[in-house]
Write a protein that holds these residues in place. Structure first.
Motif, short mmCIF file in Angstrom:
data_model
loop_
_atom_site.label_atom_id
_atom_site.label_comp_id
_atom_site.label_asym_id
_atom_site.label_seq_id
_atom_site.Cartn_x
_atom_site.Cartn_y
_atom_site.Cartn_z
N ALA A 342 0.82 -1.22 0.00
CA ALA A 342 0.00 0.00 0.00
C ALA A 342 0.85 1.26 0.00
O ALA A 342 0.37 2.34 -0.39
CB ALA A 342 -0.94 -0.01 1.22
N LEU A 343 2.10 1.17 0.41
CA LEU A 343 3.01 2.31 0.36
C LEU A 343 2.98 2.96 -1.03
O LEU A 343 2.95 4.20 -1.16
CB LEU A 343 4.42 1.86 0.72
CG LEU A 343 5.53 2.89 0.87
CD1 LEU A 343 6.65 2.33 1.73
CD2 LEU A 343 6.11 3.36 -0.45
N PHE A 344 2.95 2.15 -2.07
CA PHE A 344 2.95 2.68 -3.44
C PHE A 344 1.58 3.22 -3.82
O PHE A 344 1.46 4.23 -4.49
CB PHE A 344 3.39 1.58 -4.41
CG PHE A 344 4.77 1.09 -4.12
CD1 PHE A 344 5.88 1.80 -4.55
CD2 PHE A 344 4.98 -0.05 -3.36
CE1 PHE A 344 7.16 1.37 -4.26
CE2 PHE A 344 6.25 -0.49 -3.06
CZ PHE A 344 7.34 0.23 -3.51
N GLU A 345 0.55 2.53 -3.36
CA GLU A 345 -0.83 2.97 -3.64
C GLU A 345 -1.06 4.39 -3.14
O GLU A 345 -1.64 5.22 -3.85
CB GLU A 345 -1.80 2.00 -2.96
CG GLU A 345 -3.25 2.45 -2.96
CD GLU A 345 -4.06 1.70 -1.91
OE1 GLU A 345 -5.09 2.27 -1.47
OE2 GLU A 345 -3.68 0.58 -1.51
N VAL A 346 -0.61 4.70 -1.93
CA VAL A 346 -0.88 6.02 -1.35
C VAL A 346 0.13 7.07 -1.78
O VAL A 346 -0.16 8.27 -1.73
CB VAL A 346 -0.93 5.94 0.20
CG1 VAL A 346 -2.09 5.05 0.65
CG2 VAL A 346 0.39 5.46 0.80
N SER A 347 1.31 6.64 -2.20
CA SER A 347 2.37 7.60 -2.52
C SER A 347 2.40 8.02 -3.98
O SER A 347 2.92 9.09 -4.31
CB SER A 347 3.74 7.01 -2.12
OG SER A 347 3.79 6.71 -0.75
N GLY A 348 1.90 7.17 -4.85
CA GLY A 348 1.82 7.55 -6.25
C GLY A 348 3.04 7.14 -7.06
O GLY A 348 3.97 6.48 -6.57
N THR A 349 3.05 7.58 -8.33
CA THR A 349 4.01 7.10 -9.31
C THR A 349 5.46 7.31 -8.90
O THR A 349 6.31 6.44 -9.09
CB THR A 349 3.76 7.80 -10.66
OG1 THR A 349 2.40 7.61 -11.02
CG2 THR A 349 4.67 7.25 -11.73
N ARG A 350 5.77 8.46 -8.33
CA ARG A 350 7.15 8.76 -8.00
C ARG A 350 7.75 7.76 -7.01
O ARG A 350 8.96 7.50 -7.01
CB ARG A 350 7.25 10.17 -7.44
CG ARG A 350 8.69 10.64 -7.22
CD ARG A 350 8.74 12.03 -6.63
NE ARG A 350 10.10 12.42 -6.32
CZ ARG A 350 10.43 13.48 -5.60
NH1 ARG A 350 9.47 14.28 -5.13
NH2 ARG A 350 11.69 13.77 -5.35
N ALA A 351 6.90 7.17 -6.19
CA ALA A 351 7.38 6.22 -5.19
C ALA A 351 7.99 4.98 -5.84
O ALA A 351 8.76 4.26 -5.20
CB ALA A 351 6.24 5.80 -4.26
N ALA A 352 7.67 4.73 -7.10
CA ALA A 352 8.19 3.56 -7.79
C ALA A 352 9.59 3.76 -8.35
O ALA A 352 10.18 2.82 -8.90
CB ALA A 352 7.24 3.16 -8.92
N LEU A 353 10.15 4.94 -8.22
CA LEU A 353 11.50 5.17 -8.72
C LEU A 353 12.49 4.26 -8.00
O LEU A 353 12.52 4.22 -6.77
CB LEU A 353 11.91 6.64 -8.52
CG LEU A 353 11.15 7.68 -9.35
CD1 LEU A 353 11.60 9.08 -8.98
CD2 LEU A 353 11.35 7.42 -10.84
#
Length: 397
Positions: A342-353
């Motif tokens: 869920a960290l990525f779900e709530v943080s958005g695209t930039r979190a996937a860098l």
């Protein structure tokens, strides 16, 4: 070999304070250590020097003998900062516990002294290619002079590369299980740094090869005797695994909150100025926090059940402790994976860098929760609820 001078921790409160301080120190470089697979030699020397490795040594041997609730919180704090670092000493405490249960007076005196001096135990327990996890084929054979010869190959040997002593699980000629405590530099013992897991990258959980390693008789403990009566070895081991998962979940939630507060943009339809004011994100963070609070609460319940059983060990109290730990472990397993995802779900695209390395939480959670199947924890809970069946004494529950 460990060369530090270890502090001796006095009590539970000091253990928690030291753990909190180390967690903050370890947190800073955790993403880089993981990304570069920089093995934490310096950090483990800090851990040894801190005295935390000796906190379960009995008081009559000079240790703090902390409650298991304290030990679980120590692991949760460390794992919230760096799950690999927290995983490395898990086996250390398990094999201190083995000595406490089955070691002779002289063995306890010697090895508890080693532990208080900051020496680290690794492990050489699991084997690959066997029928199942308890199909141990490493052999401990008697020699004419009363010593033993140890031969076999171990995998997933977390902590062995960094250890002063490597406890080896082996079967003797009578097919019973023993633990041999072998110096890291023993002739015939080789530690291979070949761990390439996607998560927990810096645990160095590689291979240990044992080629006719000589082990004196006074370095061997009859592990099989532990399971002939009520015991807490498995409950304590699993409690620490649950604490690691709870720490990963809490660390991932804190990282997500910081990211949303400082780096995320609000969705244009929300009508708010910052992502932290987005009502849908607020709702989701509330749901995740509820899950983390629940998993930490179950961890506390389990730890207190283990402490209660240690105070008065019976078949009934040991069973209750194992079941409480099973419930906590099943819940922390699910929570760690859920929140790390869920960290990525709530943080958005930039979190996937990749450069941010936020995916280390998910990789650590997914890797660590494979240690043993949560579905069997739930199975034993169900058997107990429906039929009053006590959990088995196999050391993994």
């Amino acid at each position: 070999m460990t060369s530090v001078t270890a502090h001796v921790i006095a009590d539970d409160a000091e253990a928690l304070a030291v753990a909190a301080g180390l967690a903050e120190a370890f947190r800073t470089e955790a993403p880089v250590r993981d990304a570069e697979r920089r093995l934490p030699y310096a950090e483990l020397e800090q851990l040894s020097a801190s005295g935390l490795l000796g906190v379960t040594v009995p008081a009559d041997h000079g240790g703090a003998d902390v409650r298991q609730e304290t030990l679980a919180e120590v692991f949760r704090l460390l794992a919230s900062a760096d799950a690999s670092l927290a995983q490395i000493p898990q086996n250390h405490f398990v094999y201190v516990n083995v000595l406490r249960r089955q070691g002779t007076t002289e063995q306890r005196k010697f090895f508890f002294g080693e532990v208080l001096a900051g020496r680290r135990f690794g492990n050489a327990q699991s084997e690959a290619g066997t029928r199942h996890v308890q199909d141990i084929r490493t052999r401990l054979l008697p020699l004419p002079d009363g010593s033993h010869e140890l031969t076999g190959v171990k995998h997933y040997s977390t902590g062995a590369l960094f250890a002063d002593w490597i406890p080896v699980l082996a079967r003797a000629a009578d097919d019973n299980l023993y633990v041999a405590y072998v110096p890291r530099n023993a002739d015939g013992l080789t530690v291979v740094d070949d761990w390439d897991g996607m998560g927990q990258r810096t645990t160095a959980s590689g291979t240990v090869r044992l080629d006719a390693v000589t082990v004196p008789a006074d370095r061997v403990v009859p592990h099989h005797l532990t399971f002939r009566g009520p015991q807490l070895l498995g409950a304590v081991a699993q409690l620490l695994h649950a604490a690691i998962d709870a720490g990963i979940a809490g660390g991932a939630l804190a990282e997500a909150a910081e990211f949303v507060r400082t780096k995320s943009r609000p969705w244009f339809e929300s009508g708010v100025d910052t992502a932290a004011e987005d009502p849908l994100l607020i709702q989701r963070f509330g749901e995740l926090d509820l899950q983390v609070r629940a998993t930490e609460a179950l961890l506390g319940v389990a730890a207190r059940a283990v402490d209660a059983a240690r105070d008065e060990l019976t078949d009934a109290s040991a069973a209750e402790a194992s079941l409480a730990v099973a419930a906590a472990k099943a819940h922390t397993t699910a929570t760690a994976v859920l929140v790390a995802d869920a960290l990525f779900e709530v943080s958005g695209t930039r979190a996937a860098l990749d450069s941010l390395n936020l995916h280390r939480y998910w990789r650590d959670a997914r890797t660590h929760t494979l240690h043993d199947p949560a579905r069997w924890k739930i199975q034993h809970l169900g058997r107990h609820v429906l039929n009053g069946t006590r959990p088995p004494r196999h050391g993994l529950l």
